[in-house]
Design an enzyme around this catalytic site. Structure first.
Site, short mmCIF file in Angstrom:
data_model
loop_
_atom_site.label_atom_id
_atom_site.label_comp_id
_atom_site.label_asym_id
_atom_site.label_seq_id
_atom_site.Cartn_x
_atom_site.Cartn_y
_atom_site.Cartn_z
N TYR A 131 0.82 -1.22 0.00
CA TYR A 131 0.00 0.00 0.00
C TYR A 131 0.86 1.27 0.00
CZ TYR A 131 -3.94 -3.09 1.15
OH TYR A 131 -4.90 -4.06 1.12
N ASP A 193 -2.22 -11.16 9.02
CA ASP A 193 -1.41 -12.31 8.60
C ASP A 193 0.01 -12.27 9.15
OD1 ASP A 193 -3.35 -13.56 7.14
OD2 ASP A 193 -2.88 -12.49 5.30
N HIS A 446 5.10 -6.14 -4.56
CA HIS A 446 3.70 -6.51 -4.28
C HIS A 446 2.80 -5.30 -4.20
CE1 HIS A 446 4.39 -10.77 -3.24
NE2 HIS A 446 5.63 -10.30 -3.21
N TYR A 527 -11.40 -1.08 -0.36
CA TYR A 527 -11.49 -0.66 1.05
C TYR A 527 -10.24 0.13 1.48
CZ TYR A 527 -8.26 -3.69 3.83
OH TYR A 527 -7.16 -4.27 4.44
N ARG A 528 -9.19 0.07 0.67
CA ARG A 528 -7.90 0.62 1.09
C ARG A 528 -7.00 0.52 -0.13
NH1 ARG A 528 -4.77 -3.02 5.59
NH2 ARG A 528 -2.90 -1.79 5.88
P1 FAD Z 1 1.87 1.91 9.27
O1 FAD Z 1 2.62 1.82 8.00
O2 FAD Z 1 2.59 2.39 10.45
O3 FAD Z 1 0.55 2.79 9.10
C1 FAD Z 1 -0.29 2.64 8.00
C2 FAD Z 1 -0.79 4.02 7.58
O4 FAD Z 1 -1.62 4.55 8.61
C3 FAD Z 1 0.31 5.06 7.41
O5 FAD Z 1 0.81 5.09 6.11
C4 FAD Z 1 -0.38 6.35 7.77
O6 FAD Z 1 -1.06 6.84 6.65
C5 FAD Z 1 -1.36 5.93 8.82
N1 FAD Z 1 -0.80 6.11 10.17
C6 FAD Z 1 0.00 5.23 10.82
N2 FAD Z 1 0.28 5.68 12.04
C7 FAD Z 1 -0.31 6.87 12.18
C8 FAD Z 1 -0.42 7.80 13.25
N3 FAD Z 1 0.17 7.56 14.42
N4 FAD Z 1 -1.14 8.91 13.06
C9 FAD Z 1 -1.77 9.13 11.88
N5 FAD Z 1 -1.73 8.29 10.84
C10 FAD Z 1 -1.00 7.16 10.99
N6 FAD Z 1 -3.03 -6.01 6.32
C11 FAD Z 1 -4.14 -6.31 7.00
O7 FAD Z 1 -4.85 -5.41 7.43
N7 FAD Z 1 -4.48 -7.59 7.22
C12 FAD Z 1 -3.71 -8.62 6.82
O8 FAD Z 1 -4.03 -9.78 7.07
C13 FAD Z 1 -2.53 -8.32 6.10
N8 FAD Z 1 -1.76 -9.32 5.63
C14 FAD Z 1 -0.62 -9.02 4.95
C15 FAD Z 1 0.14 -10.06 4.46
C16 FAD Z 1 1.32 -9.81 3.77
C17 FAD Z 1 2.15 -10.95 3.29
C18 FAD Z 1 1.70 -8.47 3.53
C19 FAD Z 1 2.93 -8.14 2.79
C20 FAD Z 1 0.93 -7.43 4.00
C21 FAD Z 1 -0.25 -7.69 4.71
N9 FAD Z 1 -1.06 -6.66 5.19
C22 FAD Z 1 -2.21 -6.97 5.87
C23 FAD Z 1 -0.76 -5.25 4.91
C24 FAD Z 1 0.16 -4.56 5.97
O9 FAD Z 1 1.38 -5.26 6.09
C25 FAD Z 1 -0.48 -4.43 7.35
O10 FAD Z 1 -1.75 -3.84 7.26
C26 FAD Z 1 0.36 -3.63 8.33
O11 FAD Z 1 -0.20 -3.73 9.61
C27 FAD Z 1 0.43 -2.15 7.94
O12 FAD Z 1 1.64 -1.60 8.34
P2 FAD Z 1 1.87 -0.90 9.75
O13 FAD Z 1 1.05 -1.60 10.76
O14 FAD Z 1 3.32 -0.80 9.96
O15 FAD Z 1 1.18 0.51 9.57
C1 EUG Z 2 -3.94 -9.16 3.22
C2 EUG Z 2 -5.13 -8.87 3.84
C3 EUG Z 2 -5.59 -7.56 3.85
C4 EUG Z 2 -4.86 -6.57 3.23
C5 EUG Z 2 -3.66 -6.87 2.63
C6 EUG Z 2 -3.20 -8.17 2.64
C7 EUG Z 2 -3.49 -10.54 3.21
C8 EUG Z 2 -3.32 -11.24 2.11
C9 EUG Z 2 -7.69 -8.10 4.78
O1 EUG Z 2 -6.75 -7.17 4.43
O2 EUG Z 2 -5.37 -5.32 3.23
C10 EUG Z 2 -3.07 -12.68 2.14
#
Ligand code: FAD
Ligand code: EUG
Length: 592
Positions: A131, A193, A446, A527-528
């Site tokens: 993202y 995940d 990705h 959704y995102r």
């Molecule tokens: P950050 O990068 O820290 O924050 C995300 C965004 O939120 C930031 O870019 C910013 O815009 C905002 N933000 C963050 N902190 C603040 C703050 N303090 N104040 C204001 N704005 C802020 N995602 C899912 O939801 N579900 C899954 O199951 C999932 N599976 C994944 C599987 C794989 C293999 C991969 C590669 C990714 C997956 N993801 C998933 C996506 C992602 O890795 C996660 O959502 C992860 O938790 C997001 O990164 P972060 O928590 O470090 O958030």
């Molecule tokens: C995953 C799930 C998410 C997302 C990005 C990655 C996991 C993939 C349900 O949300 O936003 C296997």
């Protein structure tokens, strides 16, 4: 920390211009690769000098060299650019990263940004892989890394099963905290995940996990936010001072006031409920957030239902809907396509020796080898044994009506199956096993395409077919999963392309941009999304002449008149930014 890059004469000279900050002149600092828009080197240097005074100059990293844009992966994430870039590597790049240590520092930083009109991009951990990662939408923004120094579990309320967190707490760290305090048997967490994300950051992007508490925004309770003018706001019950709390002192600084005893217990407080406008938004920097924890339900059993054919997605989803609504499926279960599970368990070259999409025949071979179906449904029941057994018998009977369906428990599978991994995730235990599928193809970039679908066989099949057809057209493997919410599904499709291959990158961008438009024609929205696609997706939410975007812009301009916080996030541009110049073109030519 900032000893990178060759000295840039102008930048160093500019720093010297402000005599009061001469202690901040470090000869090792070069100028940034990208200055914030409309900002001179001189102005930027003064701003950074001020930031150094507030946060400590060792808490600033200047992005001054292309070398800083190399390497990095999920566990060693870049904080300065998008490691999974869909444009050139230095397209979405920060000018500097700042790591504040306290709420007053964040407030002072925001006030400085207003004074110098510097765009800030807050992150918590920066593992938003697929993202945009930690990268800012506007090139040259200053990334505010909230996670490095503000990473405490502030409190866990054992009786009410809730906690209050700083942005830097990862799922793994929260889980470890519960173990250290011997609370892990009593209180469960919910994880996506992968366990390395921020509980706060994921919730702010409205991310998803897989226990009954999988909708993270639904399960948050109370936020503390630094507003774009530097003021501090607590949402919900947090807005009410609580003189009964130990340490309460009406004269103490705001951020030191002990919170209201009901802050983490009741979301809505009084009056308009504003928490939502701080998610996927650019209206504040979140400094604390409450989350509900799940009381141990008395036990847990995961299971897998496999169905053999593409079109079995239809009866599978039709079976799921009533069970999910009745809470017989109490969590966020997932329907995973075979390629996703294959990727968790191996690299593509371990299955086939060719490039391009896996053939039907080879998919069949993989399914046989892995004991899986074309679609694989991972669910769980929660509660004491009598309840679990009763629920499982209903689940089993319902799914086994689908011809060819198989019902499997972890003990029915070979060791190291995806079911073994999901068993942890569905119980709220953080894992990193799913990192494997990022290596399906070597050095892959990705990108997630994530439209919402009805929980209906017709809709799911249609959405899958629309996606699959475009993947075929682009000559790429479809890798996807449906995560089942209470009344909808998030269809998560992974677009993978090899790093450093502009042709394949353009093809992937064509694919996702085309899919966004295809889906909009069916009334399906995402959704995102990735920072590079936000303008396009905001454009699809166009009811009543884009009133959603216009309302958001009105709010944005009212509370952030200089447009300093996360400009462009979610396709919302402050009036200071000329959209003609900033909105990314969503029209892509098909060049293959
Ligand atoms: P950050 O990068 O820290 O924050 C995300 C965004 O939120 C930031 O870019 C910013 O815009 C905002 N933000 C963050 N902190 C603040 C703050 N303090 N104040 C204001 N704005 C802020 N995602 C899912 O939801 N579900 C899954 O199951 C999932 N599976 C994944 C599987 C794989 C293999 C991969 C590669 C990714 C997956 N993801 C998933 C996506 C992602 O890795 C996660 O959502 C992860 O938790 C997001 O990164 P972060 O928590 O470090 O958030
Ligand atoms: C995953 C799930 C998410 C997302 C990005 C990655 C996991 C993939 C349900 O949300 O936003 C296997």
């Amino acid at each position: 920390m900032a000893t990178i890059g060759k000295l840039s004469a102008t930048f160093a000279d500019n720093l010297k211009l402000d005599a009061s900050h001469t202690e901040n002149v470090e000869s090792a600092w070069g100028g940034p690769l990208a200055l914030p828009p409309g900002t001179s080197g001189e102005k930027f240097a003064k701003f950074l000098a001020g930031v150094g005074d507030v946060c400590g100059k060792s808490e600033i990293t200047l992005v001054s060299s292309q070398d800083q844009l190399k390497g990095g992966w999920y566990l060693e994430q870049s904080k300065v650019h998008d490691m999974h870039s869909i444009y050139d590597e230095d397209f979405f790049v920060a000018s500097a990263v700042v790591t504040p240590s306290s709420v007053p520092q964040v407030q002072a930083l925001v006030r400085l940004a207003n004074e110098y009109e510097i765009p800030l991009w807050p992150i918590s951990i920066g593992r938003n892989v697929g993202y945009g990662g930690a990268a800012p939408r506007v090139r040259g923004s200053v990334v505010v890394d909230m996670g490095k120094n503000m990473n405490k579990v502030l409190s866990v309320d054992e009786d009410s099963a809730s906690c209050l967190l700083e942005p830097g707490v990862t799922y793994s760290e929260l889980y470890d905290y519960l173990i250290e305090h011997n609370l892990h048997e009593k209180l469960w967490i919910d994880v996506p995940d992968l366990g390395g994300g921020s509980v706060v950051g994921n919730c702010l992007d409205r991310g998803v996990g897989y226990t009954p508490y999988g909708d993270h925004f639904m399960m948050h309770c109370g936020m503390e936010i630094v507003l774009p003018n530097g003021e501090l706001y607590r949402t919900g019950m947090g807005a009410m001072p609580d003189p009964t709390q130990p340490g309460f002192d009406p004269d103490a600084p705001l951020h030191e006031q002990p919170p209201n005893k009901c802050w983490q217990l009741f979301n809505y407080g009084f009056g308009p409920y504003l928490d939502g406008i701080f998610t996927q938004s650019s209206l504040g920097i979140v400094t604390k957030m409450g989350m509900w924890l799940m009381p141990n339900p008395g036990g847990f059993q995961s299971y897998l239902v496999t169905v053999p054919n593409e079109e079995d997605l239809h009866p599978l989803v039709e079976t799921i809907r009533p069970l999910r609504l009745q809470n017989i499926l109490p969590n966020v279960p997932t329907i995973r396509y075979i390629t996703l599970d294959a990727a968790v368990l191996g690299h593509k070259k371990q299955y086939v020796s060719y490039e391009g999409p896996i053939t039907e025949e080879d998919k069949r071979a993989i399914e046989k080898k892995l004991q899986l179906g074309r679609w694989n449904f991972y669910g769980a029941v929660y509660g004491p044994p009598v309840i679990r057994d009763a629920m499982l018998s209903v689940v089993k009977e319902a799914f086994l009506k689908i011809p060819g369906a198989k019902f499997l428990l972890p003990e029915d599978m070979k060791e190291n199956s995806v079911l073994h991994i999901r068993s942890k995730t569905l119980r709220g235990i953080p894992t990193y096993d799913e990192l494997n599928w990022l290596d399906w193809e070597p050095n892959g970039v990705h990108l997630f395409f994530a439209p919402i679908s009805k929980v209906s066989g017709d809709d799911a099949m249609k959405q899958y077919e629309v996606s699959k057809r475009r993947f075929e057209e682009a000559g790429m493997d479809f890798i996807g999963t449906f995560t089942v919410g209470m009344r909808e599904m998030h269809h998560i499709v992974s677009v993978v392309f090899p790093r450093g291959n502009p042709k394949k990158r353009d093809r992937a961008v064509w694919l996702i941009r085309t899919l966004i438009d295809d889906c909009a024609k069916h009334g399906w929205g995402e959704y995102r999304t990735h920072i590079g696609l936000m303008d396009q997706i905001q454009g699809t939410y166009s009811f009543n002449d884009n009133i959603q975007r216009k309302l958001n812009e009105t709010i944005k301009n009212a509370i952030d008149p200089k447009g300093i916080l996360a400009p462009g996030k979610s396709g919302i541009w402050p009036s200071k930014y000329d959209k003609k110049q900033w909105v990314l073109d969503s029209k892509v030519e098909k060049k293959f």
